[in-house]
Write a protein that holds these residues in place. Structure first.
Motif, mmCIF file in Angstrom:
data_model
loop_
_atom_site.group_PDB
_atom_site.id
_atom_site.type_symbol
_atom_site.label_atom_id
_atom_site.label_comp_id
_atom_site.label_asym_id
_atom_site.label_seq_id
_atom_site.Cartn_x
_atom_site.Cartn_y
_atom_site.Cartn_z
ATOM 1 N N THR A 13 0.838 -1.201 0.000
ATOM 2 C CA THR A 13 0.000 0.000 0.000
ATOM 3 C C THR A 13 0.870 1.246 0.000
ATOM 4 N N ALA A 14 1.881 1.264 0.850
ATOM 5 C CA ALA A 14 2.793 2.412 0.901
ATOM 6 C C ALA A 14 3.490 2.600 -0.439
ATOM 7 N N TYR A 15 3.921 1.501 -1.064
ATOM 8 C CA TYR A 15 4.576 1.612 -2.356
ATOM 9 C C TYR A 15 3.621 2.158 -3.413
ATOM 10 N N ALA A 16 2.379 1.733 -3.383
ATOM 11 C CA ALA A 16 1.393 2.229 -4.353
ATOM 12 C C ALA A 16 1.190 3.738 -4.187
ATOM 13 N N ILE A 17 1.113 4.197 -2.957
ATOM 14 C CA ILE A 17 0.969 5.644 -2.696
ATOM 15 C C ILE A 17 2.199 6.377 -3.209
ATOM 16 N N TYR A 18 3.379 5.849 -2.884
ATOM 17 C CA TYR A 18 4.639 6.452 -3.325
ATOM 18 C C TYR A 18 4.718 6.511 -4.855
ATOM 19 N N ALA A 19 4.418 5.406 -5.513
ATOM 20 C CA ALA A 19 4.510 5.344 -6.975
ATOM 21 C C ALA A 19 3.523 6.305 -7.629
ATOM 22 N N THR A 20 2.334 6.417 -7.081
ATOM 23 C CA THR A 20 1.345 7.356 -7.613
ATOM 24 C C THR A 20 1.850 8.781 -7.475
ATOM 25 N N ALA A 21 2.415 9.114 -6.328
ATOM 26 C CA ALA A 21 2.943 10.466 -6.120
ATOM 27 C C ALA A 21 4.090 10.763 -7.087
ATOM 28 N N GLN A 22 4.936 9.775 -7.336
ATOM 29 C CA GLN A 22 6.032 9.982 -8.287
ATOM 30 C C GLN A 22 5.479 10.236 -9.694
ATOM 31 N N SER A 23 4.434 9.525 -10.068
ATOM 32 C CA SER A 23 3.796 9.747 -11.372
ATOM 33 C C SER A 23 3.200 11.153 -11.442
ATOM 34 N N GLU A 24 2.599 11.596 -10.342
ATOM 35 C CA GLU A 24 2.038 12.944 -10.304
ATOM 36 C C GLU A 24 3.135 13.991 -10.479
ATOM 37 N N MET A 25 4.282 13.761 -9.859
ATOM 38 C CA MET A 25 5.386 14.713 -10.010
ATOM 39 C C MET A 25 5.894 14.725 -11.450
ATOM 40 N N ARG A 26 5.985 13.565 -12.094
ATOM 41 C CA ARG A 26 6.408 13.528 -13.501
ATOM 42 C C ARG A 26 5.408 14.269 -14.381
ATOM 43 N N ARG A 27 4.108 14.074 -14.125
ATOM 44 C CA ARG A 27 3.081 14.801 -14.882
ATOM 45 C C ARG A 27 3.211 16.300 -14.629
ATOM 46 N N ALA A 28 3.487 16.674 -13.386
ATOM 47 C CA ALA A 28 3.623 18.099 -13.049
ATOM 48 C C ALA A 28 4.745 18.736 -13.857
ATOM 49 N N TYR A 29 5.887 18.062 -13.948
ATOM 50 C CA TYR A 29 7.002 18.622 -14.719
ATOM 51 C C TYR A 29 6.644 18.745 -16.195
ATOM 52 N N ALA A 30 5.930 17.769 -16.734
ATOM 53 C CA ALA A 30 5.496 17.858 -18.130
ATOM 54 C C ALA A 30 4.522 19.022 -18.317
#
Length: 88
Positions: A13-30
């Protein structure tokens, strides 16, 4: 994050939250590259919230401190994006 399967489920669960947040940060930079600062701020704000969730779910003091620093840094980034948007 307590689950009948124990620590493994909590870690997943923690990894899923972490991975989602990392994806959000990548989208933010784009989105920043595309000039859409409002949408980027929303993505970073969501990632900051995820870091707060991870801080609350952590049991080790060093991990709690780490995730709080991440949340604070991301929220500061949100504030900068919003200020930049107002100035534009």
């Amino acid at each position: 994050m307590s689950h009948p399967l124990g620590a493994l489920a909590d870690n997943l669960t923690a990894y899923a939250i972490y991975a989602t947040a990392q994806s959000e940060m990548r989208r933010a930079y784009a989105l920043i590259d595309a000039g859409d600062l409002d949408a980027a701020a929303n993505e970073v704000e969501s990632a900051a919230h995820a870091a707060e969730v991870l801080a609350k779910a952590s049991t080790e003091l060093d991990r709690i401190a780490h995730w709080r620093r991440v949340a604070t840094a991301r929220q500061h980034f949100v504030d900068q994006l919003k200020a930049e948007q107002v100035a534009a």
